[in-house]
Design a protein around this motif. Structure first.
Motif, PDB file in Angstrom:
ATOM      1  N   TYR A   1      86.614  -8.279 -35.618  1.00 55.33           N
ATOM      2  CA  TYR A   1      85.489  -9.019 -36.162  1.00 55.33           C
ATOM      3  C   TYR A   1      84.874  -8.165 -37.260  1.00 55.33           C
ATOM      4  CZ  TYR A   1      85.786 -12.113 -32.135  1.00 55.33           C
ATOM      5  OH  TYR A   1      86.222 -13.016 -31.198  1.00 55.33           O
ATOM      6  N   TRP A   2      84.369  -8.833 -38.268  1.00 55.92           N
ATOM      7  CA  TRP A   2      83.801  -8.146 -39.428  1.00 55.92           C
ATOM      8  C   TRP A   2      82.332  -8.504 -39.498  1.00 55.92           C
ATOM      9  CZ3 TRP A   2      87.118  -4.649 -41.140  1.00 55.92           C
ATOM     10  CH2 TRP A   2      88.461  -4.828 -40.800  1.00 55.92           C
ATOM     11  N   THR A   3      81.503  -7.503 -39.455  1.00 52.67           N
ATOM     12  CA  THR A   3      80.098  -7.639 -39.088  1.00 52.67           C
ATOM     13  C   THR A   3      79.166  -7.074 -40.153  1.00 52.67           C
ATOM     14  OG1 THR A   3      80.661  -7.524 -36.744  1.00 52.67           O
ATOM     15  CG2 THR A   3      78.432  -6.883 -37.330  1.00 52.67           C
ATOM     16  N   TRP A   4      77.998  -7.682 -40.232  1.00 53.60           N
ATOM     17  CA  TRP A   4      76.906  -7.120 -41.037  1.00 53.60           C
ATOM     18  C   TRP A   4      75.784  -6.667 -40.110  1.00 53.60           C
ATOM     19  CZ3 TRP A   4      77.257  -5.842 -46.006  1.00 53.60           C
ATOM     20  CH2 TRP A   4      78.224  -6.465 -46.796  1.00 53.60           C
ATOM     21  N   ILE A   5      75.318  -5.465 -40.347  1.00 51.54           N
ATOM     22  CA  ILE A   5      74.210  -4.857 -39.607  1.00 51.54           C
ATOM     23  C   ILE A   5      73.252  -4.269 -40.626  1.00 51.54           C
ATOM     24  CG2 ILE A   5      73.603  -2.899 -38.104  1.00 51.54           C
ATOM     25  CD1 ILE A   5      76.244  -3.400 -36.612  1.00 51.54           C
ATOM     26  N   ARG A   6      71.977  -4.344 -40.351  1.00 52.44           N
ATOM     27  CA  ARG A   6      71.013  -3.729 -41.254  1.00 52.44           C
ATOM     28  C   ARG A   6      70.009  -2.897 -40.486  1.00 52.44           C
ATOM     29  NH1 ARG A   6      67.237  -8.801 -43.457  1.00 52.44           N
ATOM     30  NH2 ARG A   6      66.222  -9.255 -41.446  1.00 52.44           N
TER      31      ARG A   6
END
Length: 118
Positions: free
Chosen positions: A35-40
């Motif tokens: 899975y390819w994820t965005w986190i901030r």
């Protein structure tokens, strides 16, 4: 060795749309095990999971954020993107793209600092 590289603006104005792109090297965004994820991470706060892209192009989003952003991908370039709409200064953060495999966030981009001006 998998590498992820974020790119995009470092400064945007309130109400604009912020678009960031993650380019993946050494891995494939169509891999059915990843899975390819965005986190901030906003200043002084913890990591916030935003959403993930699966191999088939389906997405999952944070319930608290899903009305505020979308994700897209370009399989020909092995890239996936984040689009945050109507940004406010509260969207100021370091944004990371991350690979998730078997519930582990094992490869991270270096992060990109985005500042939203009011």
């Amino acid at each position: 060795q998998v590498q992820l590289q974020e790119s995009g603006p470092d400064l945007v104005k309130s109400s604009q749309t912020l678009s960031l792109t993650c380019t993946v090297f050494g891995g494939s965004i169509t891999s059915n095990v990843d899975y390819w994820t965005w986190i901030r991470q906003a200043p002084g706060k913890g990591l916030e999971w935003m959403g993930s892209l699966a191999y088939d192009g389906s997405y999952s989003y944070s319930p608290s954020l899903k009305s505020h952003f979308t994700m897209s991908r370009d399989t020909s370039k092995n890239q996936f993107s984040l689009h945050v709409t109507s940004v406010t200064p509260q969207d100021t953060a370091v944004y990371y793209c991350v690979r998730e495999r078997e519930a582990a966030l094992d490869y991270w981009g270096q992060g990109t600092q985005v500042t939203v001006s009011s």
